[in-house]
Write an enzyme that holds these catalytic residues in place. Sequence first.
Site: not given
Length: 298
Positions: A68, A70, A274
């Site tokens: 996810d 990337t 992230e």
Amino acid sequence: MAFNKALLIHHNHAGKANRADTVGTATGVLAPAVGELVVVRTDEPGEGEALCRDRGEQFDVVFILGGDGTVHECVNGLASLQNPPLIGILPGGTCNDFARSLGLSPDVEVAARQLLEGHAVSIDIGRANDRVFTNFFGIGLISDTSQNINSNLKGTLGKLSYFISTLQTISNTEPFHYRMEADGKTMEGEAVMIYAANGRFLGTNSLPFAPDALQDGELDILIIHETGIPLLREILSHKPEGEWQPQNESISYFKASTLLLETDAPMPVDTDGELYMKTPAELSVLAGHLTFLTGDVY
């Protein structure tokens, strides 16, 4: 489905350890259906985004092999293009939640065949300030869990590391005060987590959102006022036939196309796993902004 020119991006350090074998498996399936297949490995953060932004329009399709994170990076490059290519996700990470939302198998070989045999579908993308996300935006418990994940555990235990981290984080989660404006409606209160979803999976578990969640022009908003194992069980185990109505009073759920979110102090934001953003945040939906290749079951 055949393509004249395709780009396959894979991150050297993302997801599964046997990266070379995974890339070989993917190219073995895709290459016969592509006139020219360009394979590029990225090594540093931001490389995939820059590559997609600078070269994305040169290709009919961009295949993203990774997890996810990337996908998040590459989509932030592709979403800025005037004429973005088709996008195909090849699951190569720990959870691959957005790929699951698109009906793709977690097995790379099977997923590659699905991309060639499936459908091209216009999909919503979420926006948070000047960035975009595919799967989710979250603060509180969700971002605390991501911060607490042991990188060694993630490499050896895979998705189990997320659940271990969640269990460790629950007992230490402190509530925070929020102020919110959702589609013009204002609200405020105390919460331990706020989660704005575009996708339908979290930590490989399906969420109780409608099947058209990726195409409805809205985000599914969860406000978790207090937490515990029974609460998580309701969210992660409920499979609605119609619109979901939480039974637990500690959960507030609604849908919105725009969201303004403030907290008393800046809080770390998790977007697709992230962590680089902090509140306050302005969220919106880019309806049908990118076209993804999907699995037959989508």
